[in-house]
Enzyme design. Structure first.
Site, mmCIF file in Angstrom:
data_model
loop_
_atom_site.group_PDB
_atom_site.id
_atom_site.type_symbol
_atom_site.label_atom_id
_atom_site.label_comp_id
_atom_site.label_asym_id
_atom_site.label_seq_id
_atom_site.Cartn_x
_atom_site.Cartn_y
_atom_site.Cartn_z
ATOM 1 N N HIS A 98 0.840 -1.205 0.000
ATOM 2 C CA HIS A 98 0.000 0.000 0.000
ATOM 3 C C HIS A 98 0.869 1.247 0.000
ATOM 4 O O HIS A 98 1.990 1.245 0.497
ATOM 5 C CB HIS A 98 -0.944 0.019 1.206
ATOM 6 C CG HIS A 98 -0.253 -0.137 2.525
ATOM 7 N ND1 HIS A 98 0.177 -1.367 2.996
ATOM 8 C CD2 HIS A 98 0.119 0.767 3.458
ATOM 9 C CE1 HIS A 98 0.766 -1.201 4.158
ATOM 10 N NE2 HIS A 98 0.757 0.089 4.465
ATOM 11 N N HIS A 100 0.844 5.206 1.240
ATOM 12 C CA HIS A 100 0.192 6.218 2.075
ATOM 13 C C HIS A 100 0.185 7.539 1.305
ATOM 14 O O HIS A 100 1.227 7.982 0.807
ATOM 15 C CB HIS A 100 0.980 6.477 3.366
ATOM 16 C CG HIS A 100 1.047 5.314 4.310
ATOM 17 N ND1 HIS A 100 0.315 5.251 5.466
ATOM 18 C CD2 HIS A 100 1.779 4.166 4.274
ATOM 19 C CE1 HIS A 100 0.597 4.131 6.112
ATOM 20 N NE2 HIS A 100 1.488 3.447 5.410
HETATM 21 P P1 5GP Z 1 2.182 0.401 7.344
HETATM 22 O O1 5GP Z 1 2.729 0.624 8.731
HETATM 23 O O2 5GP Z 1 2.080 -1.079 7.025
HETATM 24 O O3 5GP Z 1 2.893 1.180 6.287
HETATM 25 O O4 5GP Z 1 0.727 1.016 7.368
HETATM 26 C C1 5GP Z 1 -0.406 0.301 7.759
HETATM 27 C C2 5GP Z 1 -1.515 1.306 7.978
HETATM 28 O O5 5GP Z 1 -2.747 0.613 7.983
HETATM 29 C C3 5GP Z 1 -1.417 2.047 9.335
HETATM 30 O O6 5GP Z 1 -1.291 3.441 9.099
HETATM 31 C C4 5GP Z 1 -2.738 1.692 10.031
HETATM 32 O O7 5GP Z 1 -3.299 2.776 10.729
HETATM 33 C C5 5GP Z 1 -3.626 1.229 8.886
HETATM 34 N N1 5GP Z 1 -4.608 0.222 9.251
HETATM 35 C C6 5GP Z 1 -4.388 -0.922 9.958
HETATM 36 N N2 5GP Z 1 -5.535 -1.614 10.101
HETATM 37 C C7 5GP Z 1 -6.498 -0.896 9.464
HETATM 38 C C8 5GP Z 1 -7.907 -1.101 9.262
HETATM 39 O O8 5GP Z 1 -8.502 -2.087 9.700
HETATM 40 N N3 5GP Z 1 -8.575 -0.158 8.550
HETATM 41 C C9 5GP Z 1 -7.945 0.961 8.056
HETATM 42 N N4 5GP Z 1 -8.696 1.840 7.369
HETATM 43 N N5 5GP Z 1 -6.628 1.182 8.221
HETATM 44 C C10 5GP Z 1 -5.912 0.271 8.921
#
Ligand code: 5GP
Ligand code: ZN
Length: 135
Positions: A98, A100
């Site tokens: 993903h 951001h």
């Molecule tokens: P990463 O740390 O993997 O780059 O980002 C994962 C993101 O996913 C985090 O910013 C977290 O807040 C978001 N996230 C985790 N679980 C969920 C969820 O169930 N729904 C949504 N909308 N975001 C989520």
């Protein structure tokens, strides 16, 4: 199934910003700033290392489309960060690729990412010999 696959399947609710047959964009549950958005392929790929050209090029077209739209629609947005974490060491917490989209505002209180200058540890000539790719 990973949490984002569950969101894509509709098993977990989300606020959808954009959807087509290949990509879904949702509001991050934890809003770093107003409009913090996650753009993901609908197929499960863990990291950049697992993605094919077609999927990632379409995904980034969508990232650009949403970014341009936010510039018009988000009141007070004066900048925008794109961030993609790959693997735990780099801060990845959800193992489904993903990007951001993080809109920036004058008073957003978000700490800027600081790059420490570690050039003293790098032999530029040796490094470029190892990593140069011919286009
Ligand atoms: P990463 O740390 O993997 O780059 O980002 C994962 C993101 O996913 C985090 O910013 C977290 O807040 C978001 N996230 C985790 N679980 C969920 C969820 O169930 N729904 C949504 N909308 N975001 C989520
Ligand atoms: Zn997944």
């Amino acid at each position: 199934m990973c949490v984002f696959c569950k969101i894509i399947q509709g098993e977990i609710p989300s606020y959808k910003v954009y959807e087509d047959d290949k990509v879904l964009a949702i509001l991050d549950i934890s809003q770093a700033t107003i409009g913090h958005t996650l753009v993901m392929p609908k197929t499960h790929h863990e990291t950049i290392f697992d993605l094919d050209d077609e999927t990632i090029s379409h995904l980034y077209k969508v990232v650009r489309k949403i970014s341009s739209s936010y510039q018009e629609k988000l009141n007070g947005m004066v900048g925008l960060n794109l961030l993609n974490n790959n693997k735990e060491k780099a801060g990845q917490t959800v193992p489904h690729y993903h990007v951001h989209i993080i809109p920036r505002y004058d008073d957003d209180n978000l700490k800027d990412i600081e790059f420490t200058n570690n050039s003293k540890d790098v032999d530029f000539n040796e490094l470029i010999k190892t990593i140069k790719i011919n286009g």
